[in-house]
Scaffold this motif. Structure first.
Motif: not given
Lengths: 164, 102
Positions: A79-86, A107-112, A88-92, A130-140
């Motif tokens: 298993h692993n975990v990637a935290v994505l930009k708000p 690993k270099n996908d801009p959504s990660i 962006s989960v479907d595109t990712f 380091h998130p830039s702002e509050p929000g809903f950040y998907p993890f997969v």
């Protein structure tokens, strides 16, 4: 006159050194995540699932995520975990399928924002982001089929930090 | 009625010749790296390993998930639609087999 100039230079040097020291201390603190928030995430035993699908934390410049693969040692389930930009989960997930679930390619996908390595059962890893702002950040989980077929994903709800 | 009797064999024919194809999972690998099927054919996955497997395809219209398949067990999937998909194991990232249905 010379004495006076030397005095001014010494005071200025001390001021600059002190400033640099403070800045280094701040950097150390930032790297250590002392001013940040810590989040723990693991898997649900041998299930292909995270133990939490919704996590709420206050906003901080530094967030340390500790992920543990709780699968039984003989199970061989990575298993692993990637935290994505708000948002962006479907595109990712589409990009992940196109990459053939290749961690090196994705690993270099801009959504990660941050991603752990593929962890063997029993292993754990802490990563900082380091998130830039509050929000809903998907993890997969990026392992083949885990997020896109078996639903191994969730949301990190980073809320506005309360004023102290 | 006559027309119905003429059309019926045409509808049944493609599936009447549907075949079963066996794919073995051993040494954390599929026995084939690719296979071509006719619409209606079945793929039977035999787990000859001493570890579990989980075969799936994430590609429409051939999307399916066989779930956790324990050592010694069999599981099958019927491929009705034409297309190409890469089947994988959710437990062993290196296991894959390309399936073409035409």
């Amino acid at each position: 006159m010379l004495n006076k100039t030397l005095k001014i230079v010494s005071i200025l040097s001390l001021f600059i050194l002190n400033k640099q020291g403070l800045s280094k201390d701040k950097d150390k603190e930032r790297l250590a995540g002392k001013s940040g928030v810590t989040v723990s995430l693991s898997t649900k035993g041998n299930d292909i699932a995270f133990d939490q699908t919704s996590i709420q934390i206050p906003f901080a410049e530094n967030i340390t995520l500790t992920f543990v693969n709780q699968a039984l040692k003989g199970s061989e389930i990575l298993h692993n975990v990637a935290v994505l930009k708000p948002g962006s989960v479907d595109t990712f997930l589409k990009a992940l399928q196109l990459s053939g679930y290749d961690l090196d390619k994705i690993k270099n996908d801009p959504s990660i924002l941050v991603m752990t390595e593929a962890l063997a059962p029993g292993a754990s890893q802490s990563v900082q982001f380091h998130p830039s702002e509050p929000g809903f950040y998907p993890f997969v989980c990026v392992m083949p089929g885990h997020a896109d077929m078996l639903g191994m994903k969730g949301t990190l709800n980073i809320t506005k930090a309360s004023k102290k | 009625m006559k027309r119905f009797l003429v059309i019926l064999p045409l509808v049944i024919t493609p599936f009447a010749f549907a075949k079963d194809h066996i794919i073995t999972q051993k040494g954390k690998a599929f026995s084939e790296s690719e296979i071509t099927l006719a619409p209606g054919d079945n793929l039977i996955f035999k787990n000859d390993d001493d570890t579990s497997h989980n075969v799936f395809s994430a590609v429409e219209p051939m999307k399916f998930n066989l779930g956790i398949q324990k050592p010694g067990s069999e599981a099958s999937h019927k491929f009705d639609s034409a297309g190409v998909a890469e089947l994988r194991c959710a437990i062993h990232p290196k296991m894959k087999i390309k399936v073409t249905v035409k």
